[in-house]
Design an enzyme around this catalytic site. Structure first.
Site, PDB file in Angstrom:
ATOM      1  N   LYS A  29       4.058  -7.252   3.927  1.00 57.09           N
ATOM      2  CA  LYS A  29       4.096  -5.836   3.682  1.00 57.09           C
ATOM      3  C   LYS A  29       3.277  -4.632   4.801  1.00 57.09           C
ATOM      4  O   LYS A  29       3.007  -5.559   5.548  1.00 57.09           O
ATOM      5  CB  LYS A  29       2.655  -5.372   2.442  1.00 57.09           C
ATOM      6  CG  LYS A  29       1.053  -5.502   3.248  1.00 57.09           C
ATOM      7  CD  LYS A  29       0.642  -4.564   3.839  1.00 57.09           C
ATOM      8  CE  LYS A  29       0.512  -3.624   4.069  1.00 57.09           C
ATOM      9  NZ  LYS A  29      -0.245  -2.224   4.539  1.00 57.09           N
ATOM     10  N   ASN A  68      -0.975  10.882   5.500  1.00 60.34           N
ATOM     11  CA  ASN A  68      -1.600  10.341   6.526  1.00 60.34           C
ATOM     12  C   ASN A  68      -3.094  11.153   6.371  1.00 60.34           C
ATOM     13  O   ASN A  68      -4.228  10.509   6.821  1.00 60.34           O
ATOM     14  CB  ASN A  68      -1.322   9.224   7.818  1.00 60.34           C
ATOM     15  CG  ASN A  68      -0.989   8.634   7.906  1.00 60.34           C
ATOM     16  OD1 ASN A  68      -1.225   6.674   7.572  1.00 60.34           O
ATOM     17  ND2 ASN A  68       0.423   7.773   8.433  1.00 60.34           N
ATOM     18  N   THR A  75      -0.907  -2.543  10.749  1.00 55.97           N
ATOM     19  CA  THR A  75      -1.626  -2.889   9.451  1.00 55.97           C
ATOM     20  C   THR A  75      -0.624  -3.270   8.921  1.00 55.97           C
ATOM     21  O   THR A  75      -0.045  -2.886   7.975  1.00 55.97           O
ATOM     22  CB  THR A  75      -1.996  -1.600   8.969  1.00 55.97           C
ATOM     23  OG1 THR A  75      -2.892  -1.562   7.571  1.00 55.97           O
ATOM     24  CG2 THR A  75      -1.515  -0.164   8.713  1.00 55.97           C
ATOM     25  N   GLU A  97       6.251   4.966   7.112  1.00 59.55           N
ATOM     26  CA  GLU A  97       5.768   5.638   6.452  1.00 59.55           C
ATOM     27  C   GLU A  97       6.247   7.518   7.207  1.00 59.55           C
ATOM     28  O   GLU A  97       6.358   7.315   8.353  1.00 59.55           O
ATOM     29  CB  GLU A  97       4.127   6.153   6.606  1.00 59.55           C
ATOM     30  CG  GLU A  97       3.276   5.490   6.611  1.00 59.55           C
ATOM     31  CD  GLU A  97       1.591   5.491   6.436  1.00 59.55           C
ATOM     32  OE1 GLU A  97       0.870   4.421   5.810  1.00 59.55           O
ATOM     33  OE2 GLU A  97       1.815   5.733   7.058  1.00 59.55           O
ATOM     34  N   THR A 134       0.592  -1.414  -0.109  1.00 59.95           N
ATOM     35  CA  THR A 134       0.212  -0.021  -0.024  1.00 59.95           C
ATOM     36  C   THR A 134       0.912   0.988  -0.025  1.00 59.95           C
ATOM     37  O   THR A 134       1.337   1.294  -0.954  1.00 59.95           O
ATOM     38  CB  THR A 134      -0.729  -0.059   0.547  1.00 59.95           C
ATOM     39  OG1 THR A 134      -0.369  -0.271   2.461  1.00 59.95           O
ATOM     40  CG2 THR A 134      -1.853  -1.200   0.957  1.00 59.95           C
TER      41      THR A 134
END
Length: 406
Positions: free
Chosen positions: A178, A401, A189, A275, A152
């Site tokens: 992932k 985000n 996640t 991230e 993602t």
């Protein structure tokens, strides 16, 4: 154990691939992993009370099915918070995959990752399953394409494979994962898929997976959010021909160490791809009263947003570390803490016996400016030791985000 170039197709009898079916724009978004023979299997899932539909499907299979033979995964849409329609869609993914591969629906595990709260575009998913089935390959390229299709916000694929000799047979363990954001202890996640040609009973494999997760995926944190879709699945098809592995096998320890290594490296890769992350952080606590206390303290440090932002600024603000230890819930003597920062630029001690040291701020800054930074807390309470991994928290994390859906 040897580290080899490979992923989920490294073990004998496994094939995989990934295709673009249109869930995401111009990127691969559907993957299949398939074993030519039935597999024993194990799974571990999110602790979030809000569980995505595929998680519910897989949990049912783990509790009721004896064997599986395939995993179908889509990215771009989490099929989470989609109520009964989402559950029907998850089952439909299994049913259609089973039909194309000549299996039963209960032999197909299902995973999804991506945006929460949107129904799956099932027409695209069905087409993707058909397309992916046609290109399944046991090649290295097949594994790579599958690893691409599950991403993602990840910036790179996460794959690993190792081999070792057991009973005179070469046994291989391969995997892909992932994960980049919404990562926090008790899984996140993240999706992780492990394949092995070892022979191992389902119950034994489930127990091994549970113990491995405690020291790997449950010891990482990016941002403090625990997702609706966390899933780790392991398939073992026995194609190596080794004898059945269990704690009574003479080479059980060798296998478990290889198995743990695969999960640990995938977990660390997820953190490295956090991230907006600029730093990879490793926190080790030694001298705690027991292992559980050490792991609790390490997780608390690595999960603290104030600690993460201090590392982002390369600021040796060690008080935030002791603060995070203090609210962790683990008992320790604050007056017995020694604290060190390390990187390729050297090591510096900032606290001794719970008291601040007059350390060189310029040297500390140089150490903390590096990409990989280690923190070591030594206590005087016992023999417990634990390590957690995380990353800094940056402006880029907020940007990514802030407009994730768009």
């Amino acid at each position: 154990m040897q580290i080899i170039d490979g992923g989920v197709t490294a073990a004998l009898g496994f094939s995989a691939n990934g295709v673009a079916c249109g869930v995401k724009k111009r990127k691969k978004d559907l993957a299949l992993v398939y074993s030519e023979v039935p597999c024993s299997f194990a799974g571990s899932f999110t602790t979030n009370l809000v569980k995505a539909a595929p998680v519910l499907w897989d949990q049912k299979l783990v509790s009721s099915s004896f064997q599986v033979q395939a995993i179908v995964i889509n990215s771009g849409n989490a099929n989470a918070c989609t109520a009964s329609q989402g559950e029907r869609d998850a089952e439909a993914m299994a049913v259609h995959t089973a039909k194309t591969l000549g299996l039963l629906p209960e032999e197909v595990l299902v995973c999804s990752t991506g945006i929460i709260g949107l129904p799956l575009p099932m027409d695209k998913i069905v087409t993707g399953i058909d397309d992916c089935t046609k290109v399944l390959a046991s090649s290295r390229e097949g594994a790579r394409e599958a690893a691409k299709a599950i991403l993602t916000t990840d910036t790179f694929t996460k794959e690993i494979a190792v081999s070792l000799e057991i009973d005179g047979k070469q046994v291989t363990i391969g995997g892909m994962a992932k994960g980049s954001g919404m990562i926090h202890p008790n899984m996140a996640t993240m999706l992780s898929f492990i394949t092995t040609d070892a022979t191992i009973d389902k119950a034994v494999l489930q127990a091994l997976l549970g113990s491995s997760i405690r020291d790997t995926y449950n010891m990482i944190s990016v941002d403090g959010d625990t997702s609706t879709n966390d899933t780790v699945l392991v398939l073992a098809n026995g194609k190596s021909g080794c004898n059945a592995l269990s704690p009574s096998h003479s080479q059980w320890e060798a296998f478990t160490q290889a198995f743990l290594y695969v999960h640990k490296e995938l977990a660390k890769a997820i953190v490295r791809d956090g991230e907006g992350a600029g730093k990879f952080l490793e926190v080790t606590v030694k001298g705690a009263k027991d292992k559980q206390s050490a792991q609790t303290l390490a997780r608390s440090i690595i999960s603290s947003n104030l600690v993460k932002t201090a590392f982002f600024g390369s600021d040796a603000n060690w008080g935030r570390i002791l603060c995070a230890m203090g609210y962790s819930g683990a008992c320790f003597d604050p007056n017995g803490v020694d604290l060190f920062f390390s990187s390729s630029k050297g090591t510096i001690q900032v606290v001794a016996g719970g008291s601040p040291l007059d350390f060189d701020e310029h040297m500390a800054k140089g150490i903390l400016l590096e990409r990989d930074v280690q923190t070591l807390a030594i206590l005087g309470d016992g023999e417990g030791e634990g390590t957690a991994w995380g990353c800094d928290l940056s402006y880029e994390y907020v940007r990514i985000n802030g407009d994730y859906r768009s």
